[in-house]
Scaffold this motif. Sequence first.
Motif, PDB file in Angstrom:
ATOM      1  N   ASN A  32       0.805  -1.215   0.000  1.00  0.00           N
ATOM      2  CA  ASN A  32       0.000   0.000   0.000  1.00  0.00           C
ATOM      3  C   ASN A  32       0.845   1.276   0.000  1.00  0.00           C
ATOM      4  O   ASN A  32       0.576   2.205  -0.752  1.00  0.00           O
ATOM      5  CB  ASN A  32      -0.941   0.000   1.209  1.00  0.00           C
ATOM      6  CG  ASN A  32      -1.889  -1.189   1.186  1.00  0.00           C
ATOM      7  OD1 ASN A  32      -2.427  -1.533   0.140  1.00  0.00           O
ATOM      8  ND2 ASN A  32      -2.087  -1.819   2.335  1.00  0.00           N
ATOM      9  N   SER A  35       2.242   1.928  -3.365  1.00  0.00           N
ATOM     10  CA  SER A  35       1.264   1.665  -4.423  1.00  0.00           C
ATOM     11  C   SER A  35       1.194   2.763  -5.480  1.00  0.00           C
ATOM     12  O   SER A  35       0.673   2.531  -6.575  1.00  0.00           O
ATOM     13  CB  SER A  35      -0.120   1.458  -3.811  1.00  0.00           C
ATOM     14  OG  SER A  35      -0.543   2.623  -3.124  1.00  0.00           O
ATOM     15  N   TYR A  36       1.705   3.951  -5.174  1.00  0.00           N
ATOM     16  CA  TYR A  36       1.716   5.031  -6.172  1.00  0.00           C
ATOM     17  C   TYR A  36       2.287   4.538  -7.502  1.00  0.00           C
ATOM     18  O   TYR A  36       1.804   4.905  -8.578  1.00  0.00           O
ATOM     19  CB  TYR A  36       2.537   6.202  -5.636  1.00  0.00           C
ATOM     20  CG  TYR A  36       2.662   7.365  -6.599  1.00  0.00           C
ATOM     21  CD1 TYR A  36       1.703   8.374  -6.638  1.00  0.00           C
ATOM     22  CD2 TYR A  36       3.748   7.454  -7.467  1.00  0.00           C
ATOM     23  CE1 TYR A  36       1.816   9.434  -7.519  1.00  0.00           C
ATOM     24  CE2 TYR A  36       3.871   8.509  -8.347  1.00  0.00           C
ATOM     25  CZ  TYR A  36       2.906   9.494  -8.371  1.00  0.00           C
ATOM     26  OH  TYR A  36       3.024  10.538  -9.258  1.00  0.00           O
ATOM     27  N   SER A  38       2.236   1.652  -8.916  1.00  0.00           N
ATOM     28  CA  SER A  38       1.400   0.781  -9.733  1.00  0.00           C
ATOM     29  C   SER A  38       0.082   1.461 -10.069  1.00  0.00           C
ATOM     30  O   SER A  38      -0.478   1.237 -11.150  1.00  0.00           O
ATOM     31  CB  SER A  38       1.135  -0.554  -9.031  1.00  0.00           C
ATOM     32  OG  SER A  38       0.586  -0.357  -7.744  1.00  0.00           O
ATOM     33  N   GLN A  39      -0.420   2.305  -9.170  1.00  0.00           N
ATOM     34  CA  GLN A  39      -1.696   2.974  -9.428  1.00  0.00           C
ATOM     35  C   GLN A  39      -1.637   3.849 -10.664  1.00  0.00           C
ATOM     36  O   GLN A  39      -2.582   3.876 -11.470  1.00  0.00           O
ATOM     37  CB  GLN A  39      -2.107   3.807  -8.211  1.00  0.00           C
ATOM     38  CG  GLN A  39      -2.554   2.975  -7.029  1.00  0.00           C
ATOM     39  CD  GLN A  39      -2.814   3.828  -5.788  1.00  0.00           C
ATOM     40  OE1 GLN A  39      -2.520   5.017  -5.756  1.00  0.00           O
ATOM     41  NE2 GLN A  39      -3.351   3.195  -4.755  1.00  0.00           N
ATOM     42  N   LEU A  42      -1.255   1.535 -13.957  1.00  0.00           N
ATOM     43  CA  LEU A  42      -2.453   0.708 -14.102  1.00  0.00           C
ATOM     44  C   LEU A  42      -3.685   1.563 -14.391  1.00  0.00           C
ATOM     45  O   LEU A  42      -4.592   1.142 -15.116  1.00  0.00           O
ATOM     46  CB  LEU A  42      -2.686  -0.134 -12.844  1.00  0.00           C
ATOM     47  CG  LEU A  42      -1.829  -1.393 -12.705  1.00  0.00           C
ATOM     48  CD1 LEU A  42      -2.116  -2.092 -11.388  1.00  0.00           C
ATOM     49  CD2 LEU A  42      -2.057  -2.352 -13.875  1.00  0.00           C
ATOM     50  N   GLY A  43      -3.701   2.765 -13.830  1.00  0.00           N
ATOM     51  CA  GLY A  43      -4.821   3.654 -14.106  1.00  0.00           C
ATOM     52  C   GLY A  43      -4.898   4.067 -15.565  1.00  0.00           C
ATOM     53  O   GLY A  43      -5.987   4.284 -16.105  1.00  0.00           O
ATOM     54  N   ASP A  62      -2.487  -8.059  -5.288  1.00  0.00           N
ATOM     55  CA  ASP A  62      -3.298  -6.854  -5.489  1.00  0.00           C
ATOM     56  C   ASP A  62      -3.309  -6.378  -6.934  1.00  0.00           C
ATOM     57  O   ASP A  62      -4.359  -5.965  -7.448  1.00  0.00           O
ATOM     58  CB  ASP A  62      -2.841  -5.737  -4.551  1.00  0.00           C
ATOM     59  CG  ASP A  62      -1.371  -5.401  -4.695  1.00  0.00           C
ATOM     60  OD1 ASP A  62      -0.545  -6.329  -4.681  1.00  0.00           O
ATOM     61  OD2 ASP A  62      -1.040  -4.196  -4.798  1.00  0.00           O
ATOM     62  N   THR A  63      -2.158  -6.458  -7.630  1.00  0.00           N
ATOM     63  CA  THR A  63      -2.145  -6.016  -9.028  1.00  0.00           C
ATOM     64  C   THR A  63      -2.863  -7.031  -9.922  1.00  0.00           C
ATOM     65  O   THR A  63      -3.550  -6.640 -10.867  1.00  0.00           O
ATOM     66  CB  THR A  63      -0.709  -5.789  -9.532  1.00  0.00           C
ATOM     67  OG1 THR A  63       0.086  -6.954  -9.293  1.00  0.00           O
ATOM     68  CG2 THR A  63      -0.076  -4.588  -8.827  1.00  0.00           C
ATOM     69  N   ALA A  66      -6.468  -6.264  -9.619  1.00  0.00           N
ATOM     70  CA  ALA A  66      -6.804  -5.063 -10.386  1.00  0.00           C
ATOM     71  C   ALA A  66      -6.887  -5.373 -11.879  1.00  0.00           C
ATOM     72  O   ALA A  66      -7.789  -4.896 -12.581  1.00  0.00           O
ATOM     73  CB  ALA A  66      -5.774  -3.966 -10.133  1.00  0.00           C
ATOM     74  N   ARG A 124       5.044  -5.570 -11.416  1.00  0.00           N
ATOM     75  CA  ARG A 124       5.408  -4.457 -10.549  1.00  0.00           C
ATOM     76  C   ARG A 124       6.561  -4.886  -9.655  1.00  0.00           C
ATOM     77  O   ARG A 124       6.404  -5.724  -8.768  1.00  0.00           O
ATOM     78  CB  ARG A 124       4.214  -4.037  -9.678  1.00  0.00           C
ATOM     79  CG  ARG A 124       4.566  -2.923  -8.679  1.00  0.00           C
ATOM     80  CD  ARG A 124       3.448  -2.700  -7.677  1.00  0.00           C
ATOM     81  NE  ARG A 124       3.217  -3.880  -6.855  1.00  0.00           N
ATOM     82  CZ  ARG A 124       2.165  -4.021  -6.042  1.00  0.00           C
ATOM     83  NH1 ARG A 124       1.253  -3.082  -5.971  1.00  0.00           N
ATOM     84  NH2 ARG A 124       2.023  -5.118  -5.317  1.00  0.00           N
TER      85      ARG A 124
END
Length: 289
Positions: A32, A35-36, A38-39, A42-43, A62-63, A66, A124
């Motif tokens: 977490n 996570s920046y 991957s966010q 992935l976004g 988590d990835t 997602a 990631r």
Amino acid sequence: MNSASEYTCEYVEFWNETLAEKFDRFQDILMNGLSYHSQVPLGRLEVAPGSRILDVGCGWGDTAIALARKTGSEGEVLGMDCVDRFLEDARRRADVAGLTNVRFVGADVERHPFDPEYDLCFSRFGMMFFEHPVVAMRNVHKALKPGGELMFIVWRDIEDNPWLGLPKQVVLDFLPPPGEDARTCGPGPFSMSNPDVVRQQLEIAGFEDIHFERNDGPVEVGDSVENAMRFQLALGPAGEVFREAGEEAERQRPQIEEALRNALSPYEQDGKIVMGSSSWTITARRPAG
């Protein structure tokens, strides 16, 4: 299908025997707090519904989860990691999410016998640790369909990642650097920081259309100064220096811990330790022909 424990690679053994427990202990920071990195990619990632996706070094899942949501019920995601302990959490997390289009397998991606069935391979912070990077890239190339895409995230230089560089320097004020015979998690977190080297590796492995995108942003490396200090002594470059110094490190632990607290305190924001970080998001493609 083989489990990770069936492989005898030294790095795989080290992950399972030594690092897995430490990573689990600081799962919140690693999954977490970081996570920046991957966010953001992935976004932006567009996935065609029904795509088949491989998540390399999927960790706690988590990835992969997602990606499973992105590809939808007609698609499929395979999360692969060499640490069986991580995958137990990943499976639980997918069950809680009610997802039936994601599964997890314990295997060494570098050696796994793939068929060319995936539209996308994502990773990631997993590609940096392969024993033989080009061999691993070639195997990922085999896993992709012609025209399939590879996207992976790696750290840039330690100088661009003070959340790792600063603690290492603090610990090196007390202890010697690790020797050449030090046990490690693989080539290391900065092994793919040089774009020229990685581009050449990818080209040798058969990829084309290679691009690098820099991603700078904050990471939370502890919910308190104390937790951040303990995290640094357990994992990363500072943790490696401390671990390899053995008895001498334990003898100086009080002084080292206090020095780390002093170094990390200025980065406290609302009780959390927030520091700068920088990664590459690298994309490449298997030729369509």
